[in-house]
Design an enzyme around this catalytic site. Structure first.
Site, PDB file in Angstrom:
ATOM      1  N   TYR A 118      -1.590  -0.046  10.128  1.00 50.44           N
ATOM      2  CA  TYR A 118      -1.644  -0.528   8.751  1.00 50.44           C
ATOM      3  C   TYR A 118      -0.369  -0.153   7.994  1.00 50.44           C
ATOM      4  CZ  TYR A 118      -3.523  -1.446   4.070  1.00 50.44           C
ATOM      5  OH  TYR A 118      -3.716  -1.920   2.798  1.00 50.44           O
TER       6      TYR A 118
ATOM      7  N   SER B  75       0.849  -1.190   0.000  1.00 50.87           N
ATOM      8  CA  SER B  75       0.000   0.000   0.000  1.00 50.87           C
ATOM      9  C   SER B  75       0.880   1.235   0.000  1.00 50.87           C
ATOM     10  CB  SER B  75      -0.895   0.013   1.239  1.00 50.87           C
ATOM     11  OG  SER B  75      -1.507   1.283   1.413  1.00 50.87           O
TER      12      SER B  75
END
Length: 253
Positions: free
Chosen positions: A164, A151
């Site tokens: 995250y 990501s």
């Protein structure tokens, strides 16, 4: 849609295959001729995927799936999965480690320990366990391809995204180390940053965002599948799918 490579006869394992980007990666790989080992917690989503793959095979004669309902917090289950693949096929051609968990968007000091630990377990530890389980099988392939979903959060490290972001930075670091270990082999290992995509995870992170302004996960998946092509020999890099752009890292001398 991006033209799909010829994956006829290749064995592909895709995690998080019951929805979102993983679902469409599995569908596209099957449509390209692969036998897809589809892994996810949600049996209903896997069955829907299987129905789509069978319908496509009726039209084109290509693609098959083996469904594996598995919670990736089950580490022994991940180990057994590698053993089952070895017993049936003796190799693995493609790994797509797609499954992931967002956790919460919150100040780092407000994140509960159990939430942080679950994000790390699903996004990092299970990915490492999966790599350990299938690395010998990928080395048996004439052109093993490992694709680990990352990501942009791993690099932007935006406020409130700490669990995250940290987990995806760890995944990228593992991918780069693995690529360096195998750079003189037929195995290629790359990370993928899909970019903002119309998925349930994105909606959870950005509840006020209009999803129609984002690319469909099927379109992003179609851009990722060519990384599994035996003719694609880049390794140790990040592919930014939304922008169709590669980011290279300097390997150690």
């Amino acid at each position: 849609m991006t033209a799909l490579p010829d994956l006829t006869g290749r064995i592909a394992l895709v995690t998080g295959a019951s929805r979102g980007i993983g679902y469409f990666i599995a569908r596209h790989m099957a449509a390209a001729g692969a036998h897809v080992i589809a892994v996810a917690r949600t049996t209903g989503g896997l069955e829907e995927l299987d129905d789509q793959i069978k319908a496509e095979k009726d039209r084109t004669g290509k693609g098959e799936a083996t469904l594996v309902p598995l919670d990736l917090t089950d580490m022994d289950g991940i180990d057994r999965l590698g053993g089952a693949v070895n017993e049936r096929w003796g190799k693995l051609d493609i790994l797509v480690a797609n499954a992931g968990l967002l956790g919460v968007i919150a100040p780092i000091g407000h994140v509960e320990a159990k939430t942080f630990e679950k994000v790390m377990t699903v996004n990092v530890t299970s990915t490492w366990r999966l790599i350990r389980s299938v690395d010998p099988l990928l080395r048996q392939s004439d052109a093993g391809r490992a694709i680990l979903l990352s990501s942009g959060a791993a690099h932007s490290a935006r406020a409130f995204w700490a669990p995250y972001a940290a987990s995806k930075a760890a995944v990228e670091a593992m991918a780069r180390s693995w690529a360096d270990e195998t750079r003189n082999m037929a195995l290629c290992v790359n990370s993928v940053d899909p970019g903002a995509t119309r998925t349930a995870m994105r909606a959870q992170a950005m509840p006020g965002e209009d999803p129609e302004t984002l690319p469909h996960p099927g379109d992003i998946a179609a851009r990722i599948v060519p990384l599994a092509d035996p003719t694609e020999t880049r390794t140790g890099q990040i592919y930014q799918a939304r922008h169709d752009r590669w980011v290279s890292y300097r390997m150690p001398e």
